[in-house]
Design an enzyme around this catalytic site. Structure first.
Site, PDB file in Angstrom:
ATOM      1  N   ASP A 117       0.370  -1.333  -5.944  1.00 20.67           N
ATOM      2  CA  ASP A 117      -0.772  -2.240  -5.782  1.00 20.67           C
ATOM      3  C   ASP A 117      -0.316  -3.683  -6.036  1.00 20.67           C
ATOM      4  O   ASP A 117       0.651  -3.914  -6.756  1.00 20.67           O
ATOM      5  CB  ASP A 117      -1.861  -1.834  -6.780  1.00 20.67           C
ATOM      6  CG  ASP A 117      -3.215  -2.423  -6.426  1.00 20.67           C
ATOM      7  OD1 ASP A 117      -3.364  -2.959  -5.313  1.00 20.67           O
ATOM      8  OD2 ASP A 117      -4.114  -2.347  -7.276  1.00 20.67           O
ATOM      9  N   ASN A 171      -8.094   2.626   3.346  1.00 25.71           N
ATOM     10  CA  ASN A 171      -7.452   1.395   3.846  1.00 25.71           C
ATOM     11  C   ASN A 171      -7.858   1.026   5.280  1.00 25.71           C
ATOM     12  O   ASN A 171      -7.713  -0.121   5.693  1.00 25.71           O
ATOM     13  CB  ASN A 171      -5.917   1.485   3.755  1.00 25.71           C
ATOM     14  CG  ASN A 171      -5.382   1.302   2.355  1.00 25.71           C
ATOM     15  OD1 ASN A 171      -4.309   1.796   2.014  1.00 25.71           O
ATOM     16  ND2 ASN A 171      -6.134   0.599   1.508  1.00 25.71           N
ATOM     17  N   SER A 203      -7.722   5.804  -7.911  1.00 24.96           N
ATOM     18  CA  SER A 203      -7.941   5.447  -6.506  1.00 24.96           C
ATOM     19  C   SER A 203      -7.747   6.617  -5.536  1.00 24.96           C
ATOM     20  O   SER A 203      -7.105   6.475  -4.490  1.00 24.96           O
ATOM     21  CB  SER A 203      -7.023   4.277  -6.111  1.00 24.96           C
ATOM     22  OG  SER A 203      -7.313   3.157  -6.902  1.00 24.96           O
TER      23      SER A 203
HETATM   24  C1  FPP Z   1      -1.699  -2.477  -2.138  1.00 24.14           C
HETATM   25  O1  FPP Z   1      -1.740  -3.852  -2.186  1.00 24.14           O
HETATM   26  C2  FPP Z   1      -0.876  -2.018  -1.063  1.00 24.14           C
HETATM   27  C3  FPP Z   1      -1.277  -1.392   0.072  1.00 24.14           C
HETATM   28  C4  FPP Z   1      -2.650  -1.071   0.435  1.00 24.14           C
HETATM   29  C5  FPP Z   1      -0.320  -0.965   1.055  1.00 24.14           C
HETATM   30  C6  FPP Z   1       0.930  -0.506   0.419  1.00 24.14           C
HETATM   31  C7  FPP Z   1       1.925  -0.341   1.401  1.00 24.14           C
HETATM   32  C8  FPP Z   1       3.189  -0.749   1.276  1.00 24.14           C
HETATM   33  C9  FPP Z   1       3.796  -1.432   0.145  1.00 24.14           C
HETATM   34  C10 FPP Z   1       4.053  -0.408   2.349  1.00 24.14           C
HETATM   35  C11 FPP Z   1       4.510   1.004   2.237  1.00 24.14           C
HETATM   36  C12 FPP Z   1       5.486   1.173   3.206  1.00 24.14           C
HETATM   37  C13 FPP Z   1       6.225   2.207   3.573  1.00 24.14           C
HETATM   38  C14 FPP Z   1       7.174   1.929   4.626  1.00 24.14           C
HETATM   39  C15 FPP Z   1       6.167   3.565   3.020  1.00 24.14           C
HETATM   40  P1  FPP Z   1      -3.131  -4.552  -1.992  1.00 24.14           P
HETATM   41  O2  FPP Z   1      -3.190  -5.049  -0.598  1.00 24.14           O
HETATM   42  O3  FPP Z   1      -4.234  -3.618  -2.384  1.00 24.14           O
HETATM   43  O4  FPP Z   1      -3.010  -5.728  -2.993  1.00 24.14           O
HETATM   44  P2  FPP Z   1      -4.175  -6.439  -3.804  1.00 24.14           P
HETATM   45  O5  FPP Z   1      -4.779  -5.364  -4.680  1.00 24.14           O
HETATM   46  O6  FPP Z   1      -3.471  -7.486  -4.575  1.00 24.14           O
HETATM   47  O7  FPP Z   1      -5.142  -6.977  -2.801  1.00 24.14           O
END
Ligand code: FPP
Length: 240
Positions: free
Chosen positions: A18, A66, A194
């Site tokens: 996250d 998502n 989550s």
């Molecule tokens: C959370 O950050 C992250 C995600 C919803 C996506 C996570 C995916 C990756 C890191 C890529 C994974 C990739 C592979 C190739 C397996 P957020 O957007 O919820 O951050 P925030 O809480 O600060 O808004």
């Protein structure tokens, strides 16, 4: 269980990655910039986990929730998955890592599904570590799909209701055949599961760090393993 620097290395580490959005915002950049850096960190974490002797690494890459994000962000994530599937295939072949997916991949574009299938097929016989990617994954959806299949088997007489044990339920989940995680790491400070591996995390040690996922690295992974080593493992009251 492997040892590293005098510590027991947990066999199965799961991660809720996250903080990509916050990391980008702090830099005045779009959220996709954080996701791109997040992907680079995933790639490096696979290498680090394999080097540390972790047997199973599971990451929450894309949840069933998502899809509700903006179209711009979802398509940026799909673009990144396309790129990183290829990079991960290279890393997996180099590090002898088997890649498996949990979640419902049928909702993705056909070329992406083909790439995910290829990643699994080409790494099927690798033995050093298993890297589990949760993609279009939600624990309640996983349990719902499992229960649908089990109910069908009951209806066809293949399963007797009295035979429904915890092991049988586990065998219907996407994680069938995988051990439950020993340690769950969540980056970015939120104290929530989550909808991630709700059944499988029943006895798992939880570790939450304020570090944002794009800043996560091997030192942070080792810090989590050190914290895990400081815990008394309890399974229903008995210290193991
Ligand atoms: C959370 O950050 C992250 C995600 C919803 C996506 C996570 C995916 C990756 C890191 C890529 C994974 C990739 C592979 C190739 C397996 P957020 O957007 O919820 O951050 P925030 O809480 O600060 O808004």
């Amino acid at each position: 269980m492997a040892e590293y620097d005098g510590m027991k290395v947990p066999s199965h580490v799961a991660i809720i990655m996250d903080g990509n959005g916050r990391w980008a915002k702090k830099r005045g950049r779009p959220r996709s910039f954080g996701h791109a850096q997040g992907c680079t960190v995933v790639e490096q974490t696979v290498r680090d986990a394999a080097d540390l002797g972790i047997d199973y690494l599971t990451v929450y890459a894309f949840s069933t929730e998502n899809w509700k994000r903006s179209e711009e962000e979802v398509s940026a994530l799909m673009r990144l998955f396309r790129i990183y599937i290829k990079k991960l295939l290279k890393v997996a072949l180099e590090k002898n890592v088997k890649v498996v997916m949990i979640g419902e991949r049928s909702r993705f574009a056909p070329d992406l599904i083909a790439g995910l299938n290829e990643l699994e097929e080409k790494t099927r016989d690798n033995t050093r570590m298993t890297f589990v990617i949760a993609i279009n994954y939600g624990s309640r959806d996983e349990i719902r799909r499992a229960m649908t299949r089990m109910a069908e088997d009951v209806k066809r007489g293949l399963v007797q209701p009295e035979a429904v044990s915890e092991e049988l339920i586990s065998s219907y989940l996407d994680t069938a055949g995988l051990p439950d995680p020993d340690l769950l790491i969540r980056t970015s400070g939120e104290l929530r599961l989550s909808n991630f591996l709700l059944w499988q995390l029943a006895y798992t040690e939880l570790y939450v760090t304020d570090v944002l996922w794009p800043d996560f690295n091997k030192d942070e992974l080792i810090r989590a393993i050190r914290a895990y080593n400081g815990r008394e493992r309890r399974f229903g009251g008995v210290v193991s």
